[in-house]
Write a protein that holds these residues in place. Structure first.
Motif, PDB file in Angstrom:
ATOM      1  N   VAL A 115      10.548  -8.306  18.776  1.00  0.00           N
ATOM      2  CA  VAL A 115      10.020  -7.230  19.599  1.00  0.00           C
ATOM      3  C   VAL A 115       8.649  -7.668  20.104  1.00  0.00           C
ATOM      4  N   ARG A 159       4.790  -7.486  21.401  1.00  0.00           N
ATOM      5  CA  ARG A 159       3.589  -6.741  21.008  1.00  0.00           C
ATOM      6  C   ARG A 159       3.371  -5.566  21.957  1.00  0.00           C
ATOM      7  N   VAL A 207       5.469  -3.747  23.424  1.00  0.00           N
ATOM      8  CA  VAL A 207       6.360  -2.623  23.110  1.00  0.00           C
ATOM      9  C   VAL A 207       5.747  -1.770  21.996  1.00  0.00           C
ATOM     10  N   VAL A 208       5.215  -2.452  20.984  1.00  0.00           N
ATOM     11  CA  VAL A 208       4.610  -1.712  19.859  1.00  0.00           C
ATOM     12  C   VAL A 208       3.378  -0.948  20.344  1.00  0.00           C
ATOM     13  N   VAL A 209       2.607  -1.567  21.199  1.00  0.00           N
ATOM     14  CA  VAL A 209       1.412  -0.891  21.734  1.00  0.00           C
ATOM     15  C   VAL A 209       1.830   0.356  22.524  1.00  0.00           C
ATOM     16  N   ARG A 210       2.898   0.251  23.270  1.00  0.00           N
ATOM     17  CA  ARG A 210       3.371   1.418  24.034  1.00  0.00           C
ATOM     18  C   ARG A 210       3.850   2.530  23.098  1.00  0.00           C
ATOM     19  N   LEU A 211       4.516   2.117  22.010  1.00  0.00           N
ATOM     20  CA  LEU A 211       4.965   3.120  21.029  1.00  0.00           C
ATOM     21  C   LEU A 211       3.757   3.844  20.419  1.00  0.00           C
ATOM     22  N   ILE A 212       2.722   3.064  20.109  1.00  0.00           N
ATOM     23  CA  ILE A 212       1.513   3.655  19.520  1.00  0.00           C
ATOM     24  C   ILE A 212       0.902   4.678  20.496  1.00  0.00           C
ATOM     25  N   ARG A 223       2.349   6.290  22.844  1.00  0.00           N
ATOM     26  CA  ARG A 223       3.233   7.462  23.011  1.00  0.00           C
ATOM     27  C   ARG A 223       3.095   8.428  21.835  1.00  0.00           C
ATOM     28  N   ILE A 224       3.069   7.873  20.639  1.00  0.00           N
ATOM     29  CA  ILE A 224       3.000   8.754  19.451  1.00  0.00           C
ATOM     30  C   ILE A 224       1.622   9.404  19.355  1.00  0.00           C
ATOM     31  N   ARG A 225       0.589   8.686  19.725  1.00  0.00           N
ATOM     32  CA  ARG A 225      -0.744   9.307  19.765  1.00  0.00           C
ATOM     33  C   ARG A 225      -0.759  10.519  20.684  1.00  0.00           C
TER      34      ARG A 225
END
Lengths: 278, 180
Positions: A263, A265, A267-272, A274-276
């Motif tokens: 995956v 990096r 993608v993970v930043v975008r997930l972070i 979004r959840i924030r």
């Protein structure tokens, strides 16, 4: 926050391990249908314990039990001890040269240990840990390292199921913990335990150590469990749970843990992000 | 459309379904059944196959949250659900010491499935009988680098914090793998 539960789910060994590692201060009370006990701790060290009701005035009985006083002497002291604490009685006895200070320390220490060792055989009972609750100033308290107490407690374990649950896999290796306060030299180990200690090495599995020392699965589990609970050793690799091992034949492709899926990096930043924003 | 997956696991009645429900943009798709066992009658129904929640990140990215069944007899589902996961959360009911041993077993099983990052959520921290997260760390024998987070599964902010901490751990692992 409270620390409550039942010994059925959480053994005395595990409780002492928790108090030792978390360096807790307070009093642990255990209540069964017919008996009760209390143990007090200061910064992870056992300092006091008693069974049943306690009014802080039973030094004469303790000294009689350890042979430092006769039954007659103990009775006389007890009859004059009304309103006096153990500390005051101890001071009077030392001043009167009836016993030495060392006699008192050794007798109380043995009484505390005998009390705690009895608790290892209790399989059921409600417990509660009250943080920062300690015996009053009139009580005689003796600091005792818990590692030795835990080792002795594990020697008294007879329940195969507990050991099997705690230590399902004998094909893992052990190493000594990095804890700076792990005091191997201060712990009373049996000859068998010392022999196991001498084989602790990331290259030796528990099973190999047992074989080298001619120990049964139960014996090696009991020794290793005690050393784990006393914080002396730890697993090199986390052991596989029993259920997983049983299923391994059905899942031959699952030998080792799978790596993380690929995956990016970003993608993970975008997930972070979004959840924030949720 | 890229889909990524996180797994929420833990013992029976640890709060997994509530956890997913607190952040999922859809109603949690649950495969629940009424509980018939008297011993397990602490709640009306339980998850038997999985729970499913979704958080859409964009037109091209979606996060799926899968909740595992907590009872041992459904553990054949764990392996299936763990495949391809980005990371996992182990939920522990901090008020039920009788479930701590089971939580440890589940944690070790999932660790053996995949070397993905995970966090432990010490749920029900709003209740008086809750054990402290640091006590749970000792009981579950967690390594120092494993995060154990105070959590209230019904509180959205608390659940968000847990998921964020997991994502930070995933990010750290990616950076380590890439030598950053």
């Amino acid at each position: 926050m409270a620390l409550k539960g039942n010994l059925r789910d959480f053994s005395t060994t595990q409780l002492l391990n928790l108090i030792n590692l978390a360096r807790k201060t307070g009093t642990l009370s255990i209540q069964t249908d017919s008996e009760s006990a209390q143990m007090s701790f200061r910064e992870g060290k056992l300092i006091y314990a008693y069974m049943g009701n306690n009014n802080g005035n039973h030094l004469a009985q303790i000294l009689q039990n350890s042979g430092k006083l006769s039954a007659e002497q103990a009775q006389v002291i007890q009859s004059h001890a009304e309103g006096k604490s153990d500390k005051e009685i101890g001071h009077l006895l030392v001043t009167a040269r009836r016993v030495t200070q060392n006699d008192i320390i050794q007798s109380v220490r043995q009484y505390i240990l005998d009390t705690v060792y009895k608790l290892f055989t209790w399989g059921e009972g409600f417990f509660r840990f009250d943080a920062n609750k300690l015996p009053g100033s009139g009580y005689i308290t003796i600091p005792i390292d818990l590692e030795s107490v835990i080792m002795e407690g594990s020697r008294r374990l007879k329940e195969w199921e507990i050991l099997q649950d705690e230590l399902p896999d004998l094909d893992v290796a052990l190493r000594f913990t990095d804890r700076p306060d792990a005091r191997l030299r201060n712990i009373n180990l049996t000859v068998e335990e010392w022999r196991v200690v001498s084989f602790v090495n990331p290259r030796n599995s528990i099973r190999q150590i047992a074989k080298a020392n001619n120990l049964s699965d139960f014996e090696i589990r009991r020794i290793v469990y005690g050393m784990l609970q006393a914080g002396l050793v730890e697993f090199v690799n986390q052991p596989k749970p029993a259920a997983d091992k049983k299923e391994s034949a059905a899942r031959p492709q699952k030998g080792a843990a799978e790596p993380s899926p690929a995956v990016k990096r970003s993608v993970v930043v975008r997930l972070i992000d979004r959840i924030r924003g949720l | 459309m890229q889909a990524v997956k996180m797994v929420i696991t833990g013992p029976f009645s640890a709060g997994k379904t509530q956890f997913i429900g607190s952040v999922s943009e859809i109603d949690v798709v649950s495969t629940e059944r009424k509980i018939s066992s008297v011993a397990e009658k602490v709640k009306e129904s339980t998850t038997v196959a999985m729970d499913f929640g979704r958080i859409t990140v964009g037109d091209d990215l979606v996060l799926y949250l899968f909740g595992t069944p907590g009872q041992r007899r459904f553990d054949f589902m764990w392996d299936i659900l763990s495949q391809g996961m980005l990371g996992f959360v182990v939920m522990v009911d901090s008020t039920k010491p009788e479930t701590f041993r089971e939580a440890k077993r589940i944690l070790e099983t999932f660790e053996s499935y995949a070397s993905t990052p995970f966090v432990v959520a010490a749920n029900k921290q709003d209740q008086e009988d809750a054990w402290e997260p640091e006590d749970l760390r000792i009981i579950l024998r967690l390594r120092p680098e494993v995060k154990i987070l105070p959590c209230v599964a019904t509180d959205k902010e608390s659940v968000k914090n847990t998921l964020l901490e997991l994502l930070y751990s995933i990010l750290d692992q990616l950076d380590q793998e890439n030598g950053n």
